[in-house]
Structure formats: structure tokens, C-alpha cells
Design a protein around this motif. Structure first.
Motif, short mmCIF file in Angstrom:
data_model
loop_
_atom_site.label_atom_id
_atom_site.label_comp_id
_atom_site.label_asym_id
_atom_site.label_seq_id
_atom_site.Cartn_x
_atom_site.Cartn_y
_atom_site.Cartn_z
N ASN A 130 28.06 32.68 -11.42
CA ASN A 130 26.72 33.23 -11.67
C ASN A 130 26.70 34.13 -12.89
OD1 ASN A 130 25.42 32.21 -9.17
ND2 ASN A 130 26.94 33.54 -8.22
N GLY B 127 20.52 34.44 -10.37
CA GLY B 127 20.21 33.96 -9.02
C GLY B 127 20.62 34.91 -7.92
N VAL B 128 21.50 35.87 -8.21
CA VAL B 128 22.00 36.74 -7.14
C VAL B 128 20.91 37.70 -6.67
CG1 VAL B 128 23.74 38.43 -6.48
CG2 VAL B 128 24.34 36.57 -8.06
N GLU C 200 17.74 37.30 -7.09
CA GLU C 200 16.62 36.51 -6.58
C GLU C 200 16.87 36.04 -5.14
OE1 GLU C 200 18.07 36.27 -9.44
OE2 GLU C 200 16.71 35.80 -11.08
N SER C 201 18.13 35.66 -4.86
CA SER C 201 18.41 35.08 -3.54
C SER C 201 18.48 36.13 -2.44
CB SER C 201 19.73 34.31 -3.59
OG SER C 201 20.79 35.21 -3.80
N THR D 73 21.05 37.43 -1.01
CA THR D 73 22.04 37.10 0.03
C THR D 73 22.84 38.33 0.43
OG1 THR D 73 23.60 36.57 -1.71
CG2 THR D 73 22.37 34.73 -0.75
N THR E 38 24.59 41.28 -1.48
CA THR E 38 25.63 41.02 -2.47
C THR E 38 25.42 41.88 -3.71
OG1 THR E 38 25.73 38.73 -1.72
CG2 THR E 38 26.66 39.18 -3.89
#
Lengths: 112, 410
Positions: free
Chosen positions: B81, B86-87, B89-90, B92, B102
Motif C-alpha cells: 500500500n 486505501g488504508v 479509506e478502508s 480496517t 490499522t
């Protein structure tokens, strides 16, 4: 006329200044200076290691006075700057050729 | 631990992250800033601030992934990544701390990377080119910190062997302390190598902020608002206090008078040494660790340094390097599953093999950090040049490198 340069302990400045004022000696120039005499500095310890600090902070007072006032000024400074320990300082006296008051243009003793 | 979002854990980790930020800016900056000549105060403060900025950017471009991404041959993480794409946005949850996001784990780790590099600056202050430091920070972060963080914390080969480093004895203190030694051997001795602090008051404030921030550093490494965090906080404070008292005792025995800088140094030695053990040991062990680390660090800075003759200006090797070594080995001795059920413990808990693993980590990480830092420094020296001009060093770096003066009081 004489110039009196005096090196004293910084913490004695207020006493000396007040004492000089009491005998009518108002004009002076004061500077923070560093120096050493026979005391040769002090030792400081940082993180277990000793360091010699050669130059100590002192205060220098510069006075220009009438010749006849010099003895009284010197006596006053000596009396009030003295602790009796090494590091009390010194007084240097030298002749002054001329003094001029810028505001009025007066010269000599009148301008001191 | 079930991967369920916990607002309590997340709140504690947000606070911990902020606490560790406080350790670098302004903690380390002020601690170091007070200890040098007045002509270099701004340059010294600047080194910590600029380091924090550079690491803050690079960590999210590739740093976090390479340190904590999926393991590749035990050496480095997988860059899946880049730019943290994306981190955020996701949203997680972290595989390292399943109750917090994360991204929060990543930013918490960023603060560790930043302070580690900033610590090294204490060794080379008053004589290294600012431009050379700007080149050193990204190179060292990439080639030294990130691999070591992966080996120990990111699932790399030392982690696979079961090495214990709760909050960074190996990754932070050992790696930066040894790197400091390598770098000062290249940079050389200052023209005025006396440690005569120009403003110990700054150092008092800096150390206070470090001590305070260290609760985020060590108790935050529990990765949640748990009993383990409480335990880590208590042993951290205990070791720091014992380190301070012991250094004062050493001062008294060796020079006759307790010194404030000695007290601060002892506290930092105690804090740094308990760091790898913070989540694994009890109060008794913390007292022993603080006591021993302070004595060894005292001799390292007052006897070993003059004996060998290197100029580690603010004793990064003498305090952080030595603390990293002592703390990592002490973890192998004192770690107990009674404090942390996730481990089997050290020598006292009946697992002497742990000490062997800790020793291997000290030697391998120490050698790696020394060799790679030395090579990096050598390359920078041959290209940009490490050392400032002689007259710049004598007049001070603030006015010559930055056209600024720290004190214009009249």
C-alpha cells in the motif's frame, strides 16, 4: 581627572552602586565581562566528568572622576565589594586627558 | 484477542501516539538543546524537528509497509500500500492490535521511527552539516530502522525466533546508540569538545517531557487500555526513578556532589533500559534494571568515552546504546509470564534459551546498525561532506547555517 575601572563580583554591583550614590558619585558605565585572576576559574562536573571553567562572569564598572574624589570612591568600592575571598576583583586607575559633555560642550572638571 | 473495534483501546492509543510525539518535539529537542553551546541551540533544536517531519512523510509513503507489511524472507515487509493508499479509506483493524484501526497502529509506530532517528542527532550536534543530516535521515530510516523494526516487530527473522522487545530496546535505543557511535567516528571530534551546557533549564523541561511521554511509549506498547498497560506504566516509572537516584549516588561517590544533569541522565538511562522489558517484568525487576543501568551508563559516559576518545557529544551511545544492550539482556533474564501470559519468560521463569535469543539480537542488530550506518556516513562524507567548515564550527552553526541567533536579548 582619573578613570577608575573596577572589576567586581556581579552580586556586589547593587551594594557598590548604592554606596557610590550615597557619596555623590552618580555617573558610571557598567558591563558584564568574563575574566580570571589568581583564582584561575572553577571546576564544574557534568555526567561524572570534571571540566575547568577558566573565565568567570564578573561586572566591570567604569567611572571618570575628579582627581580629588578618587580616594573616597576607591575606599567606598573596596569596602562594599569586599568579601575577603579570592575573586573579589581589582581596581585600575588611569589619567584622563579631557572630558567633554556632549549636551553643553563643557570641558574638564565641569563635565565630569 | 478478537478483532473487534474498541473505542477504549483506540482512545488510549490516540493519547499514547500524541505522548510519543511530545517526546521528540519538543522533548528530545529541548533536552539536547540545553546541553550544547548557545551558538548552536537553534541548529540542535532544528535537527529534531526536521527529523520528525521527514520521517512523518516517508513513513506513510513506504515506511510502514516495509516495516510491518507481510513478511518477505524474514528480512523486510511487502510494499502493498504505497502512499498508505486505501488504508485510511478502508478503516480496517490492525493485525498487530486487533482492537484498533490499522492506521492508528501505523501512526503510533511512526512516532517510534521519528524519535529513533532524532536521538542520533545528539551525537553529532555542533559540527555536522545540516544538508548532510537531511540526506542521512531518509537513508538511515530506510536502510537501518525499517529493516530492524521488521525483524523485531514486523514478523521478521528475530520475531520468528521469539525475541522480546516490548517497546524498543533493540529497535529504538540499541539501533540509534550504535548508529551514533558509527557516525561520530566518521564526523570526528569537535574543536571544543567540552560538555558545558548553556541552559540546563531546557534540559530539565526536555527530560520532563520525555519521562511523561515515555508512558505513551511503553504503556502504549501494550496496544490497548489494559492491565498490561498499567503494569508497563508502573515499571517504567519505577525504573526511571531508580535510575535517577542511582546516578545521584554515583555522583556523590565519585565527585562528592549530586548534579542535576546527572539526575536527568540517570532517569533517561532507567527509562531506556526498562523499555524492552516494560511489558514483561515486575517492580522488583524494574528496580534492579534502573539501578544497574544507571551505574553502567555512568561509567560509559564518564570513563569509557574519555578512554576510547570518540566525541559522542550528548552521549547517545553511552546512554541509549548501553541502555538498549542492558535492557534487552535484562528482558531475557527477568521476563515472566505472570506479567504477560503471551510469553514463556526468561531465565528466572525457567527459560534460559530466551537470554540466548536476546544476546543474538543485540549482536546482530548492533553489527547491522554499525556497519550500515558507517557505510551510509562514508558515502555522505564523500559526496555532500559530513563536517561543517572550521570557522562555522567555531562561530556556531545557528548564524552560519541558518542566519538566525537563539538569543538576542538586548
Amino acid at each position: 581627572m582619573k578613570r577608575i575601572i573596577t572589576i567586581i563580583r556581579p552580586d556586589k554591583l547593587e551594594d557598590v552602586k548604592q554606596a557610590l550614590e550615597d557619596i555623590g558619585c552618580h555617573g558610571m558605565t557598567v558591563k558584564d565581562v568574563k575574566g580570571r585572576g589568581i583564582q584561575l576559574g572553577i571546576t564544574e562536573s557534568y555526567r561524572g566528568t570534571d571540566y575547568k571553567v577558566d573565565l568567570l562572569p564578573k561586572t566591570q564598572i567604569e567611572i571618570v572622576a575628579k582627581t580629588e574624589d578618587v580616594d573616597e570612591i576607591v575606599d567606598t568600592i573596596t569596602k562594599y565589594a569586599q568579601t575577603g575571598c579570592i575573586g573579589d576583583g581589582k581596581i585600575f586607575i588611569s589619567p584622563v586627558e579631557e572630558v567633554i559633555r556632549i549636551r553643553t560642550g563643557e570641558r574638564g572638571n565641569k563635565a565630569v | 484477542m478478537d478483532p473487534i473495534f474498541s473505542s477504549g483501546d483506540t482512545a488510549w492509543m490516540l493519547i499514547s501516539t500524541a505522548l510519543v510525539i511530545l517526546m521528540t518535539i519538543p522533548g528530545v529537542a529541548l533536552f539536547y538543546g540545553g546541553l550544547i553551546r548557545r551558538e548552536n541551540v537553534l541548529n540542535t533544536l532544528f535537527l529534531s524537528f526536521i527529523t520528525f517531519s521527514i520521517v512523518s512523510i516517508l513513513w506513510f509513503i513506504y515506511g510502514y509497509d516495509l516495516a510491518f507489511g507481510a513478511d518477505v524472507w524474514g528480512v523486510l515487509g511487502n510494499l502493498t500500500n504505497p502512499f498508505f493508499n486505501g488504508v485510511l479509506e478502508s478503516g480496517t483493524l490492525s493485525s498487530y492490535a486487533p482492537t484498533i484501526p490499522t492506521a492508528l497502529y501505523a501512526v503510533f509506530q511512526m512516532t517510534f521511527a521519528a524519535i529513533t532517528v532524532a536521538l542520533i542527532s545528539g551525537a553529532i550536534v555542533e559540527r555536522m552539516k545540516f544538508s548532510a543530516w537531511l540526506a542521512f535521515v531518509p537513508l538511515w530510516l530506510t536502510l537501518v530502522y525499517i529493516p530492524i523494526a521488521h525483524w523485531v516487530w514486523g514478523g521478521g527473522w528475530l520475531a520468528q525466533m521469539g525475541v522480546l522487545d516490548f517497546a524498543g530496546g533493540i529497535v529504538v535505543h540499541l539501533s540509534s546508540g550504535i548508529a551514533a557511535l558509527a557516525l561520530v567516528l566518521l564526523v570526528g571530534i569537535r574543536k571544543n569538545a567540552k560538555l558545558l551546557p548553556h541552559h540546563l533549564g531546557y534540559s530539565v523541561i526536555g527530560t520532563g517531557l520525555l519521562w511523561f511521554g515515555w508512558f505513551g511509549f511503553n504503556a502504549g506498547s501494550a496496544l490497548g487500555a489494559s492491565n498490561l498497560a498499567v503494569s508497563a506504566m508502573i515499571v517504567t516509572n519505577t525504573s526511571a526513578a531508580m535510575g535517577m537516584l542511582t546516578w545521584i549516588l554515583m555522583d556523590k561517590l565519585n565527585t562528592g556532589k549530586p548534579t542535576l544533569l546527572g539526575a536527568l541522565s540517570g532517569a533517561i538511562a532507567g527509562l531506556a533500559t526498562i523499555t524492552p522489558a516494560a511489558g514483561y517484568v515486575n517492580v522488583t525487576a524494574a528496580i534492579i534494571i534502573g539501578f544497574v543501568s544507571s551505574i553502567i551508563c555512568y561509567y560509559a559516559v564518564s570513563h569509557l568515552k574519555p578512554l576510547i576518545g570518540y566525541d559522542d557529544a550528548l552521549d547517545v551511545f553511552g546512554i541509549h546504546g548501553m541502555s538498549g544492550i542492558i535492557g534487552t539482556l535484562a528482558t531475557g533474564i527477568f521476563a515472566t509470564p505472570l506479567i504477560n501470559s503471551a510469553i514463556t519468560g526468561g531465565v528466572i521463569a525457567g527459560n534460559p534459551a530466551q537470554l540466548g535469543i536476546q544476546f543474538l539480537a543485540v549482536v546482530s542488530v548492533g553489527l547491522y546498525s554499525f556497519i550500515v550506518t558507517y557505510l551510509l556516513g562514508w558515502v555522505i562524507n564523500r559526496t555532500i561532506g559530513l563536517r561543517v567548515e572550521d570557522d562555522h564550527e567555531v562561530q556556531g552553526l545557528d548564524i552560519n547555517l541558518h542566519e538566525e541567533s537563539g538569543y538576542r536579548l538586548s
